[in-house]
Enzyme design. Structure first.
Site, short mmCIF file in Angstrom:
data_model
loop_
_atom_site.label_atom_id
_atom_site.label_comp_id
_atom_site.label_asym_id
_atom_site.label_seq_id
_atom_site.Cartn_x
_atom_site.Cartn_y
_atom_site.Cartn_z
N SER A 177 -5.85 -9.51 9.78
CA SER A 177 -7.06 -10.35 9.79
C SER A 177 -7.46 -10.71 8.35
O SER A 177 -8.50 -11.32 8.14
CB SER A 177 -8.19 -9.63 10.52
OG SER A 177 -8.28 -8.31 10.07
N HIS A 233 0.82 -1.22 0.00
CA HIS A 233 0.00 0.00 0.00
C HIS A 233 0.85 1.27 0.00
O HIS A 233 0.37 2.33 0.37
CB HIS A 233 -0.97 -0.02 1.19
CG HIS A 233 -1.98 -1.13 1.11
ND1 HIS A 233 -2.53 -1.74 2.21
CD2 HIS A 233 -2.52 -1.77 0.03
CE1 HIS A 233 -3.37 -2.70 1.82
NE2 HIS A 233 -3.38 -2.73 0.50
#
Ligand code: ZN
Length: 256
Positions: free
Chosen positions: A201, A126
């Site tokens: 997650s 990112h």
């Protein structure tokens, strides 16, 4: 630290898997920087998103059309990152890399803590807050040269040639991941014999699909995360622990 016997056994299993791997890859997410005091800015349970609609402030259209909102959203995150340091989890991964274990880190984080801890082989899916670039002439600039006047005098970073606002080199909502970075990550995953998920997650796509890609290739999977993930049932070892506690323990077992 003394752990319940079950956890001790899991830590031993992870250490053995890492020791026997030749091309292990680590996938890190916000959970590895939470112990450094950086909130998971995509998580609904932390302050940053409670105050803002992510699409309204953290999207490419916000940067283009409402730059004051965009930079206003980014400001507290940048100041927190500047004040924070890598934690024991980042440092353990850097130690393992320099000892020849778990070479490549694929991270979703933009805080640069892996490099600050000493890791060399880091793929930042990112992007990174270390850099800014001009959307017109594509010149690159160091955030460090602009951050003080931005945070203290509220002067937004501007291209000295084009006189337009510079964009932090991070992937925003409505943007695709840079194809060259994505390809590097896929290649690392396809050559991996072990995938260790640490502090993610796996909810953010497409990044979160990389560990699944590894599972499909038959790669061993370790998941170390406080909350459950969609791949828990496919993991060879599941370690629901704080990564800043678990990784130093594993590092000690391997390097002892
Ligand atoms: Zn320019």
């Amino acid at each position: 630290m003394i752990f319940p016997l079950y956890i001790e056994k899991q830590l031993d299993r992870v250490a053995k898997l890492i020791q026997s791997s030749r091309s292990g890859v680590i996938f890190t997410g916000a959970g590895i920087s939470v112990p450094s005091g950086i909130p998971d800015f995509r998580s609904a349970s932390t302050g940053l998103w409670n105050q803002f609609d992510p699409m309204a402030v953290a999207s490419i259209s916000a940067f283009r059309n409402r730059p004051a909102d965009f930079f206003g959203w980014l400001e507290p995150l940048v100041s927190r990152i500047l004040q924070a340091q890598p934690n024991a989890a980042h440092i353990s991964l850097a130690k393992l890399e320099s000892a020849g274990f778990l070479k490549t880190i694929i991270t979703q984080n933009i805080d640069g803590f892996h490099q600050k801890a000493g890791s060399k082989d880091v793929i930042e899916l990112h992007g990174s807050l270390d850099e800014l670039f001009c959307p017109t002439c594509f010149s690159r600039f160091l955030m460090a040269d602009y951050v003080e006047s931005w945070l203290t005098k509220h002067i937004l970073p501007e291209c000295p040639t084009c006189k337009i606002l510079l964009k932090p080199n991070i992937v925003l909502y409505e943007e695709l991941l840079p194809p060259d970075i994505w390809e590097q990550a896929e290649i690392a995953c396809d050559h991996a014999d072990l995938m260790l998920v640490a502090g993610s997650s796996l909810e953010v796509m497409p990044a979160g699909s990389l560990p699944y890609r590894c599972v499909q290739n038959g790669t061993k999977l370790i998941i170390m995360n406080l909350s459950s993930t969609t791949l828990d049932l496919m993991a060879d070892v599941l370690l629901p622990m704080d990564v800043a506690v678990a990784l130093p323990e594993i590092c000690n077992r391997i390097l002892a």
